[in-house]
Design a protein around this motif. Structure first.
Motif: not given
Ligand SMILES: [Zn+2]
Length: 394
Positions: A282-306
């Motif tokens: 499993n994964v957690e998002i700590a201190a990585r919102v900067a990384e996830l939030g600059r790829q919102p389309y990919t990140a959203r798909k990832f969250f919806l898939k997992y």
């Protein structure tokens, strides 16, 4: 024959004559990168969320050094932000564990879950690595027993820092590998005790590259040269990730929560293949919102898939100013906003975008996954819910 007058030539002459009359504007001063503070003039919808939409479990906090008053302040922010439970990753094996446990749960019952850290030192001298328990035969079993003892005292998980793989050396002065077999009894015991292992292994990929003009985290590495792991004395980023993954594969009965998006948020497609391959990861998002939030389309798909594999976390002791961008990122479609309340973005010179997750996914990320993976959290959430209902009903 018609004569052709060179009109364009005349125009050019007149133009340059006029320009020669205008004073040349002075070029602005050249500025350094750390002086550059571009302030967006963009006007778009803003949602400054100070409260998570659903009760939230912050699986990555460090209240280890707080005095009682500071701890009360932390809980006050948790109350305001709808953070029902914070997981302290600062429990120490041995007698210190009881003190930490007593401070957190005595003052704020039902609001903290506590993990114990891997203890390489044991009864050795902290100042003298040669004396550390990790170098003696049978370390794995002894550490496994320390974990059992901590769980008996109330610990609900095991925490590993990035020192395994990047700092901790063996008896010959070589870096210990994350999949060194001496640790196998510890991973196995966590599985038997049904407590998860939260593991920070590696760091951002940029920290493993040269600190030069092509490094997109140059500014940060310039301020913190000690964060660079580039060079022959360190393993590559991928070697660390592969070694950690081999441990996860070897111990299918043990639950692993890989901190900081498993330290591969830069490549979510690759992280997806890991999640597909290892059901206990499993994964957690700590201190990585900067990384996830600059790829919102990919990140959203990832969250919806997992949605059942991702947990909420922040690192540190987050003040409200740090929680707001987390909630905005997860819950809204806000655009181009700073990921931290800091005039100079500390983890890359960019802004982020929200991924507007649907309610069912938010519930999983905020609390349901933590309820399933961390013992005792479900009961804490139920109590928090009941308390909220009575306090908020007229
Ligand atoms: Zn941390």
């Amino acid at each position: 024959m018609r004569s052709v007058f060179p009109w364009t030539l005349l125009a050019a002459v007149v133009c340059s004559w006029t320009m020669a009359q205008e004073p040349v504007p002075e070029r602005p001063r050249r500025i350094y990168l750390d002086e550059f503070r571009p302030t967006p003039v963009l006007k778009t919808d803003e949602h400054i969320l100070t409260r998570a939409k659903f009760p939230c479990v912050n699986v990555h906090t460090h209240p280890g050094r707080l005095n009682p008053e500071e701890l009360d302040e932390m809980v006050q922010v948790m109350d305001e932000a709808n953070i029902a439970v914070s997981v302290s990753l600062d429990g120490r094996a041995g007698p210190e564990f009881a003190d930490h446990y007593k401070l957190l749960t005595g003052r704020h019952p039902g609001r903290f879950a506590i993990f114990v850290r891997m203890d390489y030192i044991g009864d050795g001298d902290p100042e003298d690595p040669a004396t550390w328990d990790v170098h003696r035969p049978g370390f794995g079993l002894r550490m496994a027993d320390r974990l059992t003892e901590a769980v008996r005292q109330g610990a609900v998980g095991l925490k590993l820092l990035k020192d395994l793989g990047l700092y901790l050396k063996d008896e010959n002065g070589k870096l210990l590998k994350p999949d060194d077999p001496r640790f196998d009894p510890v991973w196995a015991r966590a599985g038997e005790l049904k407590v998860p292992v939260i593991w920070h292994c590696g760091d951002p990929i940029s920290f493993f590259r040269p600190t030069d003009e092509y490094n997109e985290r140059w500014e940060e590495l310039y301020r913190h040269p000690e964060w660079s792991f580039y060079g022959e004395e360190f393993p590559s980023h991928q070697e660390l990730i592969d070694a950690r993954n081999r441990v996860i594969a070897r111990h299918p009965e043990t639950t692993f929560i890989c901190a900081h998006m498993a330290d591969v948020p830069e490549d979510l497609a690759k992280l997806g293949t890991y999640l597909d391959e290892y059901p206990n990861m499993n994964v957690e998002i700590a201190a990585r919102v900067a990384e996830l939030g600059r790829q919102p389309y990919t990140a959203r798909k990832f969250f919806l898939k997992y949605p059942d594999r991702i947990l909420f976390g922040t690192d540190g002791i987050p003040p409200m100013t740090e929680l707001i961008p987390h909630f905005r990122f997860l819950e809204t479609f806000d655009e181009n906003f700073p990921y931290e309340d800091n005039p100079f973005p500390p983890q890359g010179l960019w802004n982020i975008f929200g991924i507007g997750l649907p309610d069912d996914v938010l519930r999983q990320v905020y609390h349901k996954n933590a309820e399933r993976l961390i013992p005792g959290v479900k009961e804490m959430i139920a109590k928090y819910d009941a308390r909220e209902k009575t306090e908020r009903s007229p």
